[in-house]
Design a protein around this motif. Structure first.
Motif, PDB file in Angstrom:
ATOM      1  N   VAL A  23       0.720  -1.257  -0.111  1.00 59.90           N
ATOM      2  CA  VAL A  23       0.091   0.054   0.028  1.00 59.90           C
ATOM      3  C   VAL A  23       0.846   1.297  -0.129  1.00 59.90           C
ATOM      4  CG1 VAL A  23      -1.866   1.215   1.219  1.00 59.90           C
ATOM      5  CG2 VAL A  23      -1.717  -1.121   1.324  1.00 59.90           C
ATOM      6  N   LEU A  25       0.732   5.215   1.077  1.00 58.40           N
ATOM      7  CA  LEU A  25       0.320   6.074   1.593  1.00 58.40           C
ATOM      8  C   LEU A  25       0.606   7.326   1.626  1.00 58.40           C
ATOM      9  CD1 LEU A  25      -0.002   3.820   4.914  1.00 58.40           C
ATOM     10  CD2 LEU A  25      -1.610   3.794   3.099  1.00 58.40           C
ATOM     11  N   GLY A  29       0.594   7.186  10.130  1.00 63.60           N
ATOM     12  CA  GLY A  29      -0.594   6.323  10.598  1.00 63.60           C
ATOM     13  C   GLY A  29      -1.210   6.853  11.999  1.00 63.60           C
ATOM     14  N   SER A  48       3.670   1.468   2.073  1.00 62.12           N
ATOM     15  CA  SER A  48       3.386   0.509   3.374  1.00 62.12           C
ATOM     16  C   SER A  48       3.783  -1.002   3.296  1.00 62.12           C
ATOM     17  CB  SER A  48       1.840   0.315   3.947  1.00 62.12           C
ATOM     18  OG  SER A  48       1.228  -0.405   3.239  1.00 62.12           O
ATOM     19  N   GLN A 262       5.169   3.088   5.851  1.00 59.48           N
ATOM     20  CA  GLN A 262       4.455   2.912   7.025  1.00 59.48           C
ATOM     21  C   GLN A 262       4.086   1.479   7.413  1.00 59.48           C
ATOM     22  OE1 GLN A 262       4.009   5.765   8.173  1.00 59.48           O
ATOM     23  NE2 GLN A 262       2.607   5.789   9.723  1.00 59.48           N
ATOM     24  N   VAL A 264       1.711  -1.156   8.277  1.00 59.85           N
ATOM     25  CA  VAL A 264       0.318  -1.215   8.554  1.00 59.85           C
ATOM     26  C   VAL A 264      -0.015  -2.580   8.371  1.00 59.85           C
ATOM     27  CG1 VAL A 264      -1.884  -0.477   7.484  1.00 59.85           C
ATOM     28  CG2 VAL A 264       0.065   0.912   7.424  1.00 59.85           C
ATOM     29  N   THR A 267      -4.608  -4.299   6.174  1.00 61.04           N
ATOM     30  CA  THR A 267      -4.920  -3.807   4.720  1.00 61.04           C
ATOM     31  C   THR A 267      -6.182  -3.083   4.781  1.00 61.04           C
ATOM     32  OG1 THR A 267      -5.705  -5.864   3.992  1.00 61.04           O
ATOM     33  CG2 THR A 267      -3.286  -5.370   3.522  1.00 61.04           C
ATOM     34  N   SER A 270      -5.768   0.562   5.322  1.00 58.63           N
ATOM     35  CA  SER A 270      -5.360   1.241   4.263  1.00 58.63           C
ATOM     36  C   SER A 270      -6.398   1.659   3.359  1.00 58.63           C
ATOM     37  CB  SER A 270      -4.433   0.308   3.768  1.00 58.63           C
ATOM     38  OG  SER A 270      -3.100   0.015   4.600  1.00 58.63           O
ATOM     39  N   GLN A 273      -8.229   4.392   4.514  1.00 60.11           N
ATOM     40  CA  GLN A 273      -7.508   5.768   4.418  1.00 60.11           C
ATOM     41  C   GLN A 273      -7.307   6.205   3.080  1.00 60.11           C
ATOM     42  OE1 GLN A 273      -3.758   4.291   6.476  1.00 60.11           O
ATOM     43  NE2 GLN A 273      -4.565   5.136   8.390  1.00 60.11           N
ATOM     44  N   LEU A 279      -4.605   9.120   1.066  1.00 59.26           N
ATOM     45  CA  LEU A 279      -3.411   8.242   0.649  1.00 59.26           C
ATOM     46  C   LEU A 279      -3.177   8.319  -1.026  1.00 59.26           C
ATOM     47  CD1 LEU A 279      -4.232   4.886   2.518  1.00 59.26           C
ATOM     48  CD2 LEU A 279      -3.315   6.758   3.358  1.00 59.26           C
ATOM     49  N   VAL A 282      -3.078   2.217  -3.033  1.00 62.18           N
ATOM     50  CA  VAL A 282      -3.557   1.123  -2.295  1.00 62.18           C
ATOM     51  C   VAL A 282      -3.687   0.000  -3.326  1.00 62.18           C
ATOM     52  CG1 VAL A 282      -5.892   1.267  -2.689  1.00 62.18           C
ATOM     53  CG2 VAL A 282      -5.070   0.314  -0.553  1.00 62.18           C
TER      54      VAL A 282
END
Length: 595
Positions: A23, A25, A29, A48, A262, A264, A267, A270, A273, A279, A282
């Motif tokens: 992901v 971003l 976070g 991420s 990041q 994370v 998922t 994510s 976000q 973001l 993704v």
């Protein structure tokens, strides 16, 4: 697992092809608005990873996400363009292959430097190969792909002059040029640790560049260098001021100043976000494709579809007949089942892969039948004659009866001695898609009278079982792929570190008594050696076609579904050349972020 460091990813070192999502971003976070405002003055992209990096020492790494991260820190001599498939120069500006195909002489670019400003020289290349990758005292999977021919001999590397280095092989080896793409490491920072031994007589290099190493001690040559690492939060990379790349106008590359990875673990978080507009990108899982597709225009992002992903996912059985300390690795009763080819073929017929596509993948995938990536010129399709196992539970039952199995009056499958057919299937916990596949396999096999105890395990416990203790029965996993099948040589060589279905002990592991190789295993290994020696492309394709036919006949791996490679990227990110082999950011040095 073949582009800069992606070349190394596709070498299929012990890397899980996580079907989970990378992901990208654009926020912190914990406090996104604060972090974004602090860094707004420089172009940045935040990506991420699903877990903390395992190490910053590339040769010792065995984790896919970490390898991708390290791809931003290190360059090799050459790379492979993931759109064209062509070999391209990186640290080497050119190379020359001898007429007898036994030598490659690389010429380094002038003025190369490490991230600490020290010169990067031919001596670093020689050190990286002779002292690290070819050094039997360093437990790196890279060495498997550098072994040449049936003898398994390693190449030799020597300095020609201040800008040229020569690689020599004992016999012609077609994939050898691609096998010279491993990251070059700094001799001035690491050489002492290779020569110095710890109290157990091992090189102290094995303890170098762990995740607690101060960032300024990690000397790199890639587009980025390590700025900081905060456990369970993020890895921050900063543009390497000594990086060699420039664009056609003389501007330094990469264009993006900061890369933030990041950490994370979810998922789902994510996705939330990304939908909120915070973001940059993704990974698009099948279950959320329709939702995101409807928002594509309004959200100012593009969903890229690279077609079938390059990796594989499969079920496989422990075929190892050996013993440790006099105890069989696999229950002898179950070992007889697993080593019966009709049993494995029945399992393949009994798994409803089309339902996997329809349900788990929401139609965003294709049936997978080969260990070779569909993007490879050596891929053999079903239309070209590859044997496939379309869902046919009746055929599965017929094969089991032919092999001596039988059914009781409750429809339960028994072997010839009356033992109930039941085994444990393990996979890594936390991967929703893989857990869904395992649940369906359990249900599908119950229809032919087999009881499957499906048990997702923590990643560390899972890898310990399948690669160290070898105390397992059946497993569900995946591997990365690429264009050159020989990158998977350590899967098919019986001594290889990824010969998972019949694993030979690796260096440092307890010995196994009675380990044996089946004739078909030996034949696949022999064919891989032949393909590496052959330079006629038509003959190479024919050889690899035969290997695929054997793997589908004997089923060391029962292949499942090849999901589409999908990612959503904000339109403010420019220069994307999406590839199923490398995703949206394989050409990171060309990508820009505009606001």
């Amino acid at each position: 697992m073949n582009t800069g460091i992606f070349k190394q990813i596709f070498r299929r070192s012990w890397i899980l092809a996580l079907l989970g999502i990378w992901v990208t971003l654009a926020l912190n976070g914990c406090n996104p608005s604060q972090f974004k405002s602090q860094a707004a003055q420089v172009p940045q992209l935040v990506r991420s990873m699903l877990s903390d990096p395992q190490t910053f020492n590339y040769p010792l790494n065995q984790d896919a996400s970490t390898t991708t991260l390290l791809g931003l820190l290190f360059d090799g001599l050459i790379t492979q363009n993931l759109i064209t498939g062509k070999v391209e120069p990186v640290l080497a500006e050119s190379w020359q292959i001898s007429d007898d195909k036994l030598r490659i002489v690389f010429t380094l670019r002038e003025g190369l430097k490490w991230s600490d400003g020290q010169p990067l020289t031919v001596d670093d290349v020689v050190f990286s190969y002779n002292d690290i990758y070819l050094n039997e005292a360093i437990p790196t999977d890279a060495r498997d792909t550098l072994r040449i021919g049936e003898s398994g001999k390693l190449p030799t590397v020597r300095k020609v002059d201040e800008r040229r280095v020569e690689f020599s092989v004992p016999e012609p080896f077609r994939p050898f040029l691609l096998n010279t793409g491993y990251p070059i490491l700094p001799a001035h920072a690491l050489q002492k640790s290779v020569k110095t031994k710890d109290t157990e007589g091992k090189p102290t290099f094995l303890a170098k560049w762990r995740i607690d190493t101060p960032p300024d001690q990690i000397i790199v040559n890639g587009p980025y260098k390590l700025e900081r690492y905060e456990t369970s939060q993020r890895v921050v990379l900063r543009r390497n001021p000594y990086y060699w790349r420039k664009d056609d106008k003389g501007n330094s590359q990469p264009y993006i100043e900061r890369m933030i990875w990041q950490i994370v673990e979810s998922t789902d978080t994510s996705l939330v976000q990304f939908r909120s507009g915070s973001l940059d990108s993704v990974g698009v899982s099948p279950e959320f494709f329709s939702l995101l597709k409807r928002q594509e225009k309004q959200g100012k992002f593009t969903i890229y579809n690279g077609g079938p992903a390059a990796g594989t996912n499969f079920v496989w059985f422990n075929l190892n007949k050996g013993k440790r300390n006099g105890k069989p690795l696999v229950n002898p009763v179950k070992s007889r089942w697993f080593n019966t080819v009709e049993f494995r073929q029945a399992i393949a017929y009994a798994i409803d892969r089309q339902t996997m596509i329809n349900n788990t993948f929401r139609g965003l995938g294709e049936l997978q039948n080969s260990p070779i990536s569909v993007q490879s010129p050596y891929y053999l399709s079903a239309k070209e004659g590859l044997k496939v196992y379309d869902y046919n539970p009746q055929k599965a039952k017929e094969l089991l009866l032919k092999a001596g199995f039988k059914y009781n009056d409750r429809g339960e499958l028994l072997d010839a001695e009356g033992n109930r057919v039941r085994f444990t299937l393990v996979t890594n916990a936390g991967n929703k898609i893989r857990e869904a596949l395992g649940s369906q396999i359990k249900q599908d096999l119950s229809k032919i009278g087999i009881q499957v105890d499906f048990t997702p395990l923590a990643w560390s416990a899972f890898t310990d079982k399948v690669s160290n203790t070898l105390d397992w029965e059946a497993a569900l996993m995946g591997l990365t792929g690429g264009l050159e099948p020989n990158d998977g040589a350590n899967v098919w060589a019986p001594e290889g570190g990824l010969h998972m279905f019949n694993q030979k002990p690796q260096p440092g592991q307890k010995p196994i008594q009675g380990w044996e190789v089946a004739p078909w295993e030996a034949e696949i290994a022999k064919l891989y050696i032949q393909a590496a020696r052959e330079f006629d492309e038509a003959k190479v394709k024919a050889i690899y076609a035969e290997t695929q036919q054997i793997t589908q006949e004997y089923l060391p791996f029962i292949y499942l579904v090849n999901a589409y490679s999908l990612a959503a990227v904000r339109d403010r990110v420019e220069g994307i050349q999406y590839s199923a082999l490398g995703g949206p950011f394989w050409n990171i040095h060309e990508i820009k972020v505009t606001d």
